[in-house]
Design a protein around this motif. Sequence first.
Motif, PDB file in Angstrom:
ATOM      1  N   UNK A  81      24.484 -29.862 -21.603  1.00 48.75           N
ATOM      2  CA  UNK A  81      23.912 -28.911 -22.553  1.00 48.75           C
ATOM      3  C   UNK A  81      22.415 -29.158 -22.698  1.00 48.75           C
ATOM      4  N   UNK A  82      21.696 -28.117 -23.113  1.00 47.33           N
ATOM      5  CA  UNK A  82      20.305 -28.302 -23.488  1.00 47.33           C
ATOM      6  C   UNK A  82      20.242 -29.087 -24.796  1.00 47.33           C
ATOM      7  N   UNK A  83      19.210 -29.909 -24.929  1.00 43.67           N
ATOM      8  CA  UNK A  83      19.083 -30.740 -26.110  1.00 43.67           C
ATOM      9  C   UNK A  83      19.054 -29.952 -27.399  1.00 43.67           C
ATOM     10  N   UNK A  84      18.369 -28.819 -27.399  1.00 42.61           N
ATOM     11  CA  UNK A  84      18.253 -28.024 -28.627  1.00 42.61           C
ATOM     12  C   UNK A  84      19.609 -27.435 -29.027  1.00 42.61           C
ATOM     13  N   UNK A  85      20.447 -27.094 -28.055  1.00 42.45           N
ATOM     14  CA  UNK A  85      21.780 -26.575 -28.360  1.00 42.45           C
ATOM     15  C   UNK A  85      22.646 -27.668 -28.979  1.00 42.45           C
ATOM     16  N   UNK A  86      22.569 -28.851 -28.405  1.00 42.29           N
ATOM     17  CA  UNK A  86      23.361 -29.963 -28.914  1.00 42.29           C
ATOM     18  C   UNK A  86      22.960 -30.310 -30.342  1.00 42.29           C
ATOM     19  N   UNK A  87      21.673 -30.337 -30.602  1.00 44.00           N
ATOM     20  CA  UNK A  87      21.179 -30.678 -31.937  1.00 44.00           C
ATOM     21  C   UNK A  87      21.730 -29.725 -32.990  1.00 44.00           C
ATOM     22  N   UNK A  88      21.684 -28.451 -32.717  1.00 42.56           N
ATOM     23  CA  UNK A  88      22.122 -27.471 -33.709  1.00 42.56           C
ATOM     24  C   UNK A  88      23.644 -27.382 -33.798  1.00 42.56           C
ATOM     25  N   UNK A  89      24.346 -27.788 -32.736  1.00 43.46           N
ATOM     26  CA  UNK A  89      25.805 -27.741 -32.778  1.00 43.46           C
ATOM     27  C   UNK A  89      26.393 -28.909 -33.563  1.00 43.46           C
TER      28      UNK A  89
END
Length: 273
Positions: free
Chosen positions: A123-131
């Motif tokens: 996953x992209x880091x920004x997606x993981x952070x918000x998930x």
Amino acid sequence: MTFRIHHMNCGTMCPLCARLINGSGGWTTRAKLVCHCLLIESDHGLILVDTGVGTGDVKEPKRRLGGGFLAMTNPKLDLSETAFVQIKAKGLNPADVTHIVPTHLDLDHAGGLSDFPDAQVHVLGVELKHAIQPSKKDSLRFRKAQFEHGPRWVEHNHTPLNWFGFEALAPIPELADQLLMVPLIGHTRGHVGVAVRNDQKWLLHAGDAYFHRTQVAATLAMPAGLKVFEQLVQTLPEPRKRTTARLRELALKHPNDVELFCAHDPVEFERYQ
């Protein structure tokens, strides 16, 4: 090199908004929505692109999916549609799934992660952070119960490649010429498309970057209400609009090189059956 692509529907839905997306309602073939996932047989194990609804979601739908999602989408919740069961039905071993590349981590795309606990999840880091740290609003789309098994996240933050004018990255370096993550931001902050090379051309799984086949066609003929639906589920409006426009340009300029499909259009899914 072994590289065989299977197209699977891992979650049939007949939502209240089906008329807005496909122009009709009921359980007819083209009124329903699908969760279009890919299973790839490779020399590096089995690879999944999206996982759809998982076995845990079928067994505990309210806890894992939430009452709002169930009321809105009316999912079929059939174990036989889960990626885990479909892989076994093909004579393959679910334990051989080594990599999962979700287009994003919405509940109807990531529900099957827990069925493959040993797989690396790219996953992209920004997606993981918000998930994993969702806002109150995003907690409706990112379900902590689906991640409680502790996925083996592989976070990606750089896009060093160029793919038909799009930034891209190779989540599995050994397959850099056959499988790429292509950021398609807007629906979520870290949404990606997944480009897979078959014998003739590239296939681009565009996830929820668009919802209806006409959005990437020569003639724009979206069903009434589609624009409203997209606005309801988008995270970043302007990037989402730019992404859809770029995908349409890609489809029109490179029809012999790239074939697009999204996650939920049943007519696009039928193309591969």
